[in-house]
Design an enzyme around this catalytic site. Structure first.
Site, mmCIF file in Angstrom:
data_model
loop_
_atom_site.group_PDB
_atom_site.id
_atom_site.type_symbol
_atom_site.label_atom_id
_atom_site.label_comp_id
_atom_site.label_asym_id
_atom_site.label_seq_id
_atom_site.Cartn_x
_atom_site.Cartn_y
_atom_site.Cartn_z
ATOM 1 N N CYS A 1 -6.178 1.260 5.559
ATOM 2 C CA CYS A 1 -6.708 -0.022 6.024
ATOM 3 C C CYS A 1 -6.162 -0.295 7.434
ATOM 4 O O CYS A 1 -5.315 0.440 7.941
ATOM 5 C CB CYS A 1 -6.303 -1.140 5.065
ATOM 6 S SG CYS A 1 -4.531 -1.537 5.109
ATOM 7 N N HIS B 1 0.838 -1.189 0.000
ATOM 8 C CA HIS B 1 0.000 0.000 0.000
ATOM 9 C C HIS B 1 0.879 1.248 0.000
ATOM 10 O O HIS B 1 2.040 1.206 0.421
ATOM 11 C CB HIS B 1 -0.925 -0.008 1.210
ATOM 12 C CG HIS B 1 -1.994 -1.044 1.118
ATOM 13 N ND1 HIS B 1 -3.021 -1.119 2.016
ATOM 14 C CD2 HIS B 1 -2.208 -2.054 0.227
ATOM 15 C CE1 HIS B 1 -3.825 -2.111 1.688
ATOM 16 N NE2 HIS B 1 -3.343 -2.703 0.602
ATOM 17 N N CYS C 1 -2.240 -0.802 7.494
ATOM 18 C CA CYS C 1 -1.502 0.463 7.370
ATOM 19 C C CYS C 1 -1.695 1.319 8.617
ATOM 20 O O CYS C 1 -0.768 2.026 9.027
ATOM 21 C CB CYS C 1 -1.939 1.218 6.119
ATOM 22 S SG CYS C 1 -1.322 0.434 4.594
ATOM 23 N N GLU D 1 0.838 3.900 1.849
ATOM 24 C CA GLU D 1 1.294 4.300 3.184
ATOM 25 C C GLU D 1 2.500 3.469 3.621
ATOM 26 O O GLU D 1 3.472 4.002 4.165
ATOM 27 C CB GLU D 1 0.176 4.118 4.229
ATOM 28 C CG GLU D 1 -1.123 4.812 3.900
ATOM 29 C CD GLU D 1 -2.132 3.919 3.188
ATOM 30 O OE1 GLU D 1 -3.313 3.992 3.541
ATOM 31 O OE2 GLU D 1 -1.731 3.150 2.295
#
Length: 142
Positions: A97, A69, A100, A71
């Site tokens: 999410c 992801h 993260c 992040e």
């Protein structure tokens, strides 16, 4: 001061959207910037780990399990740089999410600003539970 911060938040979110265009993912392109003391100290977008083919989805258009992801990419870049994100703000195109969110908490980021809502809210809920300021772009008054 509050209006000036809102204007900065809006600009950094726009930059995160531009950064998301670097993603090779087809289903969803996500970008992230980490800002500290009004300086961008890291950036990331969703994609595959270094050395892997730039293909994010399988033949059924499902994300491959090893796709990182945005992040996570931004946070791990800081770890490799020797810099730190204590007290920083994370700007991300999509709400984080749960996985993260855990990285965000552990990295010392104190503020998260995001644009698009994801169908699951567990990541945002966890961030708020940890005392991290979370701002959805729609909440900004510009």
């Amino acid at each position: 001061m509050e209006r000036k911060q809102s204007e900065l938040d809006y600009r950094y979110i726009k930059m995160a959207h531009i950064w998301s265009e670097n993603s090779y993912c087809v289903r969803r392109k996500v970008g992230a910037l980490i800002v500290k003391d009004k300086m961008i100290i890291s950036d990331g977008y969703n994609g595959t780990p270094t050395g892997f083919p730039n293909v994010c989805e399988d033949d059924n258009n499902v994300s491959l399990p090893y796709v990182l992801h945005a992040e996570a990419n931004a946070i791990t870049k800081i770890a490799r740089s020797g810099n730190n994100s204590d007290g920083a703000t994370l700007y991300v195109t999509d709400s984080p999410c749960i996985e993260c969110a855990k990285l965000i908490i552990q990295s010392g980021i104190r503020r998260v600003v995001y644009d698009r809502e994801y169908r699951l809210t567990d990541g945002v809920d966890l961030l708020r539970r940890a005392g991290i300021e979370v701002i959805h772009l729609d909440e900004l008054s510009i």
